[in-house]
Design an enzyme around this catalytic site. Structure first.
Site, PDB file in Angstrom:
ATOM      1  N   LYS A 137      -5.944  -6.564   1.620  1.00  0.00           N
ATOM      2  CA  LYS A 137      -7.077  -7.021   2.426  1.00  0.00           C
ATOM      3  C   LYS A 137      -8.388  -6.480   1.879  1.00  0.00           C
ATOM      4  O   LYS A 137      -8.436  -5.353   1.403  1.00  0.00           O
ATOM      5  CB  LYS A 137      -6.936  -6.503   3.861  1.00  0.00           C
ATOM      6  N   TYR A 176       0.858  -1.190   0.000  1.00  0.00           N
ATOM      7  CA  TYR A 176       0.000   0.000   0.000  1.00  0.00           C
ATOM      8  C   TYR A 176       0.896   1.242   0.000  1.00  0.00           C
ATOM      9  O   TYR A 176       1.998   1.209   0.557  1.00  0.00           O
ATOM     10  CB  TYR A 176      -0.879   0.041   1.245  1.00  0.00           C
TER      11      TYR A 176
END
Ligand code: SF4
Length: 365
Positions: free
Chosen positions: A323, A97
């Site tokens: 996720k 990320y």
């Protein structure tokens, strides 16, 4: 019922030790040796003391005592189930990320969980720490990416490092101006609470960055008196605590156990954060539930405990895509106004009892 056997002095690491302690049957020794040849075993005295050896379904044993089922592979299982490798620009760093990285400092843990998503990378026999050169290269990577706001120390278990080494690492990270948060993922407060010493707690706090600690526990019985005391030392020091749990068949896949687990977290000043769906790690199919069952449990949990006790049910998408929340949705729009019995233009909202209610959409002006 509590066991009356004396507490162990040392961690159990060999199948023969598990058999001698009564934690595995002698008849299973040969197949457990085959499991041990591939996956690490460690059962600390704290964890061994929690196991009821006469109960073949004991939820603590199921997490830590190896099983021959670990040698079976199921479709989709993968040695890198959450795709760390695809996002590893330098050894020890996973940059998935934009604003955060995983920093994998060690490959050892106090205990080895039978469902571990990094089971192919952790344990004795794997490189047990970054080399000095690799550590410096990882720091350089973080330093040269100004968008990295949060560094997540994971592994292995970072609390296996000495307080002195951990303090050095925390200082190195906090000296990087854009690193504002250092998050530590650990099972040590449960598995080896004595390691959470005053020196360790002091090492976790550093000027220039805020430390958060994510604690892994899966069953309310893991909160022994000594584990509660370790959590208390961390919370008393002002370190914010959040939880991580894995939804595991035969361990916590019923609403009453999940409720008790989440209440235990909150009572110990740990905010429930993630309930992970079991990753597709090799030989773990016998411990996974279905996603539908996980969603049903989350619905039941919503009806049983307050928002303070609600974790987010998440799935790591295989291949390294991150996720995704996979819990149930409580809001929907009608598919067809004609079929909608609640009002032609209403949303539908589900309450904690499962009853559906209309909610008006915004008025057009
Ligand atoms: S403590 Fe974490 S990294 Fe270590 S074996 Fe358990 S799940 Fe894996």
């Amino acid at each position: 019922m509590n066991r009356i056997e004396p507490k162990l002095a040392a961690t159990l690491r060999q199948p023969a030790e598990l058999v001698a302690r009564g934690l595995a049957p002698e008849s299973a020794l040969a197949e457990l040796e085959r499991v041990a040849a591939r996956y690490a075993i460690a059962v600390t005295p704290e964890i061994a003391a929690l196991i009821e050896p006469d109960d073949p379904t004991d939820p603590i044993a199921r997490q830590f005592i190896p099983s021959a089922q670990e040698l079976d592979s199921a479709p989709g299982e993968n040695v890198d189930p959450i795709g760390d490798d695809a996002h590893s620009p330098v050894t020890g760093i996973v940059h998935r990320y934009p604003d955060r990285v995983l920093f994998k400092l060690v490959h050892v843990c106090a205990v080895y969980c039978r469902f571990c998503f990094r089971r192919e990378m952790v344990g004795p026999g794997k490189p047990n720490a970054l080399s000095d050169d690799a550590y410096r290269a990882a720091l350089d990577y973080i330093r040269s990416h100004s968008g990295i706001w949060e560094v997540i120390l994971t592994g292995g278990d970072p609390l296996m490092l000495s307080p002195r080494r951990l303090a050095e690492i925390m200082a190195d990270l906090a000296a990087i101006g854009h690193v504002r948060i250092i998050r530590i993922h650990t099972r040590v407060p449960i598995a080896d609470p004595a390691r959470v010493s005053p020196e360790m707690v002091a090492a976790l706090q550093v000027a220039g960055a805020t430390t958060w600690l994510a604690m892994h526990a899966n069953h309310p019985r893991e909160f022994s008196d000594t584990a509660r005391a370790a959590c208390g030392r961390l919370a008393d020091a002002g370190i914010p605590l959040v939880s991580q749990s894995v939804l595991l068949r035969g361990v916590n896949d019923d609403a009453a156990t999940l409720e008790a687990l989440m209440r235990s977290f909150v009572e110990n000043r740990i905010k429930p954060y993630y309930l992970h769906h079991g990753d597709l790690a090799p030989g773990t199919a016998h411990l996974r539930t279905t996603l539908e069952h996980g969603q049903q449990l989350m619905r039941e949990l919503r009806g049983r405990v307050s928002g303070l006790c609600q974790p987010e049910y998440v799935l790591d998408i295989p291949g390294g895509h991150g996720k995704a929340p996979v819990g149930p949705s409580y809001l929907s729009q009608p598919d067809s106004p004609q079929r909608d019995k609640l009002g032609a233009t209403s949303y539908r909202v589900v309450d904690y009892c499962g009853e559906v209610h209309p909610y008006p959409p915004p008025q057009s002006t």
